[in-house]
Design an enzyme around this catalytic site. Structure first.
Site, mmCIF file in Angstrom:
data_model
loop_
_atom_site.group_PDB
_atom_site.id
_atom_site.type_symbol
_atom_site.label_atom_id
_atom_site.label_comp_id
_atom_site.label_asym_id
_atom_site.label_seq_id
_atom_site.Cartn_x
_atom_site.Cartn_y
_atom_site.Cartn_z
ATOM 1 N N GLY A 9 1.009 -1.113 0.003
ATOM 2 C CA GLY A 9 0.070 0.135 -0.065
ATOM 3 C C GLY A 9 0.735 1.394 0.072
ATOM 4 N N ASP A 73 -2.233 -6.364 -6.529
ATOM 5 C CA ASP A 73 -3.677 -6.172 -6.307
ATOM 6 C C ASP A 73 -4.182 -6.953 -5.392
ATOM 7 O OD1 ASP A 73 -6.518 -5.565 -6.625
ATOM 8 O OD2 ASP A 73 -6.123 -4.776 -8.682
ATOM 9 N N ALA A 74 -4.719 -6.209 -4.505
ATOM 10 C CA ALA A 74 -5.146 -6.773 -3.132
ATOM 11 C C ALA A 74 -6.654 -7.555 -3.322
ATOM 12 C CB ALA A 74 -4.952 -6.021 -1.956
ATOM 13 N N LEU A 182 -3.578 -0.991 9.291
ATOM 14 C CA LEU A 182 -3.992 0.531 9.654
ATOM 15 C C LEU A 182 -5.646 0.444 9.810
ATOM 16 C CD1 LEU A 182 -2.116 3.053 10.072
ATOM 17 C CD2 LEU A 182 -1.100 1.317 8.695
ATOM 18 N N TYR A 194 -17.842 8.767 6.543
ATOM 19 C CA TYR A 194 -16.975 7.470 6.209
ATOM 20 C C TYR A 194 -17.780 6.245 5.887
ATOM 21 C CZ TYR A 194 -12.664 4.816 6.882
ATOM 22 O OH TYR A 194 -11.660 4.038 6.759
ATOM 23 N N LYS A 202 -13.534 -1.628 8.527
ATOM 24 C CA LYS A 202 -12.509 -1.517 9.519
ATOM 25 C C LYS A 202 -13.081 -2.328 10.784
ATOM 26 C CE LYS A 202 -9.491 1.313 7.557
ATOM 27 N NZ LYS A 202 -8.469 0.777 6.885
ATOM 28 N N GLY A 233 -3.905 13.773 5.408
ATOM 29 C CA GLY A 233 -4.397 14.291 4.346
ATOM 30 C C GLY A 233 -3.756 13.290 3.014
ATOM 31 N N SER A 234 -3.965 12.328 3.108
ATOM 32 C CA SER A 234 -3.111 11.224 2.182
ATOM 33 C C SER A 234 -4.115 11.322 0.899
ATOM 34 C CB SER A 234 -3.214 9.783 2.713
ATOM 35 O OG SER A 234 -4.578 9.412 2.837
ATOM 36 N N ARG A 235 -3.584 10.793 -0.182
ATOM 37 C CA ARG A 235 -4.467 10.516 -1.505
ATOM 38 C C ARG A 235 -5.797 9.932 -1.418
ATOM 39 N NH1 ARG A 235 -2.063 9.377 -7.203
ATOM 40 N NH2 ARG A 235 -3.921 8.898 -8.369
ATOM 41 N N ALA A 236 -5.690 8.819 -0.509
ATOM 42 C CA ALA A 236 -7.062 8.042 -0.265
ATOM 43 C C ALA A 236 -7.948 8.663 0.546
ATOM 44 C CB ALA A 236 -6.535 6.656 0.565
HETATM 45 P P1 NAI Z 1 -2.700 6.062 0.940
HETATM 46 O O1 NAI Z 1 -3.337 6.530 -0.435
HETATM 47 O O2 NAI Z 1 -1.326 6.374 0.838
HETATM 48 O O3 NAI Z 1 -2.608 4.489 0.762
HETATM 49 C C1 NAI Z 1 -3.775 3.673 0.268
HETATM 50 C C2 NAI Z 1 -3.116 2.834 -0.630
HETATM 51 O O4 NAI Z 1 -3.961 1.663 -0.943
HETATM 52 C C3 NAI Z 1 -2.627 3.307 -1.883
HETATM 53 O O5 NAI Z 1 -1.337 3.280 -2.301
HETATM 54 C C4 NAI Z 1 -3.808 2.632 -2.873
HETATM 55 O O6 NAI Z 1 -2.850 2.430 -4.237
HETATM 56 C C5 NAI Z 1 -3.456 1.197 -2.398
HETATM 57 N N1 NAI Z 1 -4.915 0.343 -2.729
HETATM 58 C C6 NAI Z 1 -6.087 0.877 -3.122
HETATM 59 N N2 NAI Z 1 -6.740 -0.383 -3.586
HETATM 60 C C7 NAI Z 1 -5.959 -1.453 -3.764
HETATM 61 C C8 NAI Z 1 -5.634 -2.660 -4.074
HETATM 62 N N3 NAI Z 1 -7.048 -3.285 -4.542
HETATM 63 N N4 NAI Z 1 -4.633 -3.342 -4.253
HETATM 64 C C9 NAI Z 1 -3.432 -2.904 -3.531
HETATM 65 N N5 NAI Z 1 -3.539 -1.690 -3.243
HETATM 66 C C10 NAI Z 1 -4.531 -0.761 -3.018
HETATM 67 O O7 NAI Z 1 -3.786 6.379 1.830
HETATM 68 P P2 NAI Z 1 -3.685 6.450 3.362
HETATM 69 O O8 NAI Z 1 -4.554 7.337 4.257
HETATM 70 O O9 NAI Z 1 -2.081 6.376 4.349
HETATM 71 O O10 NAI Z 1 -4.058 4.822 3.702
HETATM 72 C C11 NAI Z 1 -3.395 3.645 4.423
HETATM 73 C C12 NAI Z 1 -4.216 3.040 5.392
HETATM 74 O O11 NAI Z 1 -4.305 4.013 6.577
HETATM 75 C C13 NAI Z 1 -5.420 2.508 4.951
HETATM 76 O O12 NAI Z 1 -5.873 1.533 5.668
HETATM 77 C C14 NAI Z 1 -6.381 3.769 5.603
HETATM 78 O O13 NAI Z 1 -7.711 3.311 5.870
HETATM 79 C C15 NAI Z 1 -5.721 3.976 6.845
HETATM 80 N N6 NAI Z 1 -6.138 5.339 7.553
HETATM 81 C C16 NAI Z 1 -6.078 6.374 6.984
HETATM 82 C C17 NAI Z 1 -6.429 7.511 7.744
HETATM 83 C C18 NAI Z 1 -6.199 8.984 7.125
HETATM 84 O O14 NAI Z 1 -7.028 9.751 7.417
HETATM 85 N N7 NAI Z 1 -5.631 9.023 6.035
HETATM 86 C C19 NAI Z 1 -7.070 7.467 9.071
HETATM 87 C C20 NAI Z 1 -6.927 5.985 9.671
HETATM 88 C C21 NAI Z 1 -6.503 5.007 8.898
#
Ligand code: NAI
Length: 298
Positions: A9, A73-74, A182, A194, A202, A233-236
């Site tokens: 990820g 691809d997960a 996470l 959400y 989650k 503020g990540s991309r996701a």
């Molecule tokens: P991110 O955009 O850096 O990471 C998400 C990643 O998931 C991306 O790299 C994306 O390419 C990948 N992804 C999506 N679908 C996929 C698939 N089918 N196969 C493989 N990869 C896939 O964003 P972030 O926010 O850092 O997310 C990382 C984790 O943190 C996630 O589990 C998210 O739910 C969790 N999280 C994020 C918070 C936030 O506010 N950003 C708060 C709490 C948890």
């Protein structure tokens, strides 16, 4: 020897996965990452062209080295799971110089078990497995308006993906190793906005953390924990639409009134997978400036 980590990820330098990779690299671990296939080309190109060099800087001044980037691809576990339209999608069938066997066979798509097999062939074993990915196609829809397909897609990409990863990597994890994922407070408390079944996903991930901690602990002496992270503020997160509001809400209401840095989650991850945390497993560890402890918005 140093420890070896596989982080699923990572597709840019903004998210938690990147920050975790950096914290582990700073602690001396060798870093392998799994990148979602549609984002792979741009990620590898940016890496190669030095676009991330500034954010690759470690505290000692050196640059984080990523030993290998694996396409991942997960949502698919075996080649038969991949629909025809995905196989022929040009983002999946893209031109690359990967030398993995499946490149020719499946239009460059490397899936669950194949990733673990490739890592085994390339490196033999790992010590640390990180799951830092989530996806919910209907995340902007309230649960009351979420379709079955959207709900199951959220669970598949965000929860089962962890079960699958650990299932496939456990046989190549060295005893004493550790895994983390996470999660988000929406698993336990209602967070309007959400949606799309992401809160459900989650909740499943948190419950699975306890069960997997038992099973992987008994089977492979592996610890399993999850970090409940505050808003970043990540991309996701930007795709969800209200992340700026959540960051502001946290700033106003949390015990610690400061910005939450991705590095703070990275450092906690480094602690949790290290021997310093040798008796911690099956836990949800909050890294959110304390927001989860509040019962009243102020
Ligand atoms: P991110 O955009 O850096 O990471 C998400 C990643 O998931 C991306 O790299 C994306 O390419 C990948 N992804 C999506 N679908 C996929 C698939 N089918 N196969 C493989 N990869 C896939 O964003 P972030 O926010 O850092 O997310 C990382 C984790 O943190 C996630 O589990 C998210 O739910 C969790 N999280 C994020 C918070 C936030 O506010 N950003 C708060 C709490 C948890």
């Amino acid at each position: 020897r140093g420890k070896r980590a596989f982080i699923a990820g990572v597709a840019d330098d903004n998210g938690y996965g990147w920050a975790i990779a950096k914290a582990l690299a700073a602690a001396g671990a060798e870093i392998l990452v799994g990148t979602w296939v549609p984002a792979l080309n741009i990620f590898e190109t940016s890496l190669r062209r030095g676009k991330f060099d500034e954010s690759r800087k470690l505290p000692d001044g050196s640059l984080m080295d990523i030993a290998k980037v694996y396409p991942l691809d997960a949502v698919y576990d075996s080649p038969e799971d991949v629909p025809e339209d995905v196989k022929s999608n040009k983002r999946y069938a893209g031109s690359s110089n990967w030398t993995v066997k499946s490149f020719d066979k499946y239009n460059s798509l490397l899936i669950g078990q194949e990733v673990a097999e490739s890592v085994k062939n390339d490196f033999g074993s790992i010590d640390i497995l990180v799951h830092s990915l989530a996806n919910g196609p209907e995340v902007t829809k309230p649960l009351l308006e979420t379709s079955r397909r959207g709900y199951l897609a959220a669970i598949s990409a965000s929860s089962y993906s962890y079960v699958s990863l650990l299932q496939h990597f456990l046989p190549i994890m060295n005893p004493g190793g550790a895994s983390i994922s996470l999660t988000y407070i929406a698993a336990e408390r209602a967070i309007p906005g959400y949606g799309g079944g992401m809160s459900s996903a989650k909740a499943a991930l948190e419950s699975d953390t306890r069960v997997l901690a038992f099973e992987a602990g008994r089977k492979g002496k592996i610890r399993v924990n999850t970090i409940s992270a505050g808003p970043l503020g990540s991309r996701a997160a930007k795709a969800i639409g209200f992340i700026e509001k959540m960051i502001e809400y946290s700033y106003v209401n949390a015990p610690l009134q400061k910005e939450l840095l991705a590095d703070e989650v990275g450092n906690t991850a480094a602690f949790l997978v290290s021997p310093l945390a040798s008796a911690i497993t099956g836990s949800i560890v909050y890294v959110d400036n304390g927001l989860n402890t509040m019962g009243l918005a102020v």
